[in-house]
Design an enzyme around this catalytic site. Structure first.
Site, PDB file in Angstrom:
ATOM      1  N   SER A  20       0.848  -1.192   0.000  1.00 58.16           N
ATOM      2  CA  SER A  20       0.000   0.000   0.000  1.00 58.16           C
ATOM      3  C   SER A  20       0.876   1.231   0.000  1.00 58.16           C
ATOM      4  CB  SER A  20      -0.887  -0.005   1.255  1.00 58.16           C
ATOM      5  OG  SER A  20      -1.530   1.243   1.441  1.00 58.16           O
ATOM      6  N   TYR A  27      -2.339  -1.228   9.846  1.00 55.13           N
ATOM      7  CA  TYR A  27      -2.238  -1.359   8.388  1.00 55.13           C
ATOM      8  C   TYR A  27      -0.919  -0.785   7.854  1.00 55.13           C
ATOM      9  CZ  TYR A  27      -3.957  -1.631   3.578  1.00 55.13           C
ATOM     10  OH  TYR A  27      -4.115  -1.933   2.239  1.00 55.13           O
TER      11      TYR A  27
END
Length: 276
Positions: free
Chosen positions: A160, A187
């Site tokens: 990401s 995350y």
């Protein structure tokens, strides 16, 4: 200068005869990964938890698609899947480590509180580490070992932009300036780990003909609140969030011989989010 045979260029992107596994294969992006791989000729294995019904989605892909129930944190589950895949297709050539947890809080009134670092639940952090990091480790170990033994393969770890840069918490504020949500710590932490795990594995298996790369996508528009889409889009150079299909080309590139001299690299496809 070496002459280029233009007729061979499409062949570089072909995956005919190759078997590709996509973990988290029934998710929003996972489905698009599967469809892209199938479109260029791969045998596609839709791998996901039983509740997601990967077998049903695999049936929609047509011939040479297989749905398998897996738990990426359970080695026995993965070994059973490996044996089923090899029995069906005879090889494992591509692994897309796509399965991941991205925090969602069911109660909007508690989202800001629970996602704040000071109060973020330890159990949530542990669960994300298990799925997002341990899951990639185990899948790479079980499925990647087959590639190393056969002397070829491509592993694509989905990370990401938040594995590269810190979250901009301001995009989670509405028009009134209220912080409705924080991007929680798990995350970005896990996606950053995946990027360096890619480098490790690329170095470890380089002499086995196994290429390992990261694909780092940006945010995908998926019925989010209007304020969020506006805030996010304003930070990209292209002025929009991604569509669910925007990563298909990059995925095929990394999976195929078009990227034959590429390993240990993080391919960022984010509309320019991290460029400035």
């Amino acid at each position: 200068m070496e002459n280029i045979n233009k007729s061979t260029i499409p062949q570089l992107f072909s995956l005919v005869g190759k078997t590709a596994i996509v973990t988290g294969g029934t998710g929003l992006i996972g489905k698009k990964h599967c469809e892209a791989l199938k479109a260029v000729g791969a045998n596609v294995v839709v791998a996901d938890i039983a509740q997601a019904n990967p077998k049903a989605f695999a049936e929609t892909l047509g011939e040479n698609a297989l749905g398998v129930n897996i738990d990426v944190t359970n080695e026995t589950s993965l070994i059973d899947a490996k044996n089923e895949i090899l029995a069906r297709f005879g090889s494992i050539d591509i692994l897309v480590n796509n399965a991941a947890i991205n925090d969602m809080f069911e109660n909007p009134e508690l989202a800001a509180s629970l996602s704040a670092f000071e109060k973020y639940p330890l159990e949530s952090f542990r669960k994300s580490l298990e799925v997002n990091v341990l899951g990639v480790f185990l899948c790479s170990q079980v499925f990647g070992a087959v590639m190393a033994e056969q002397g070829s393969g491509s592993i694509i770890n989905i990370a990401s932009t938040y594995g590269i840069v810190g979250p901009d918490q301001s995009i989670y504020r509405n028009e009134a300036g209220e912080q409705l949500f924080f991007k929680s710590p798990s995350y970005p932490t896990t996606k950053g780990a995946i990027i360096n795990f890619t480098r490790y594995l690329a170095a470890y298996w380089g002499n086995k003909g196994v290429r390992v790369n990261t694909l780092s996508p940006g945010g995908v528009e998926n019925s989010q609140d209007e304020y969020f889409v506006k805030n996010y889009s304003a930070k990209t150079l292209l002025g929009r969030m991604a569509t669910s299909s925007d990563y298909q080309g990059a995925l095929i590139y990394l999976a195929s011989d078009a990227s034959a001299y590429m390993t240990g690299t993080n391919l960022v496809v984010d509309g320019g989010w991290t460029a400035i």
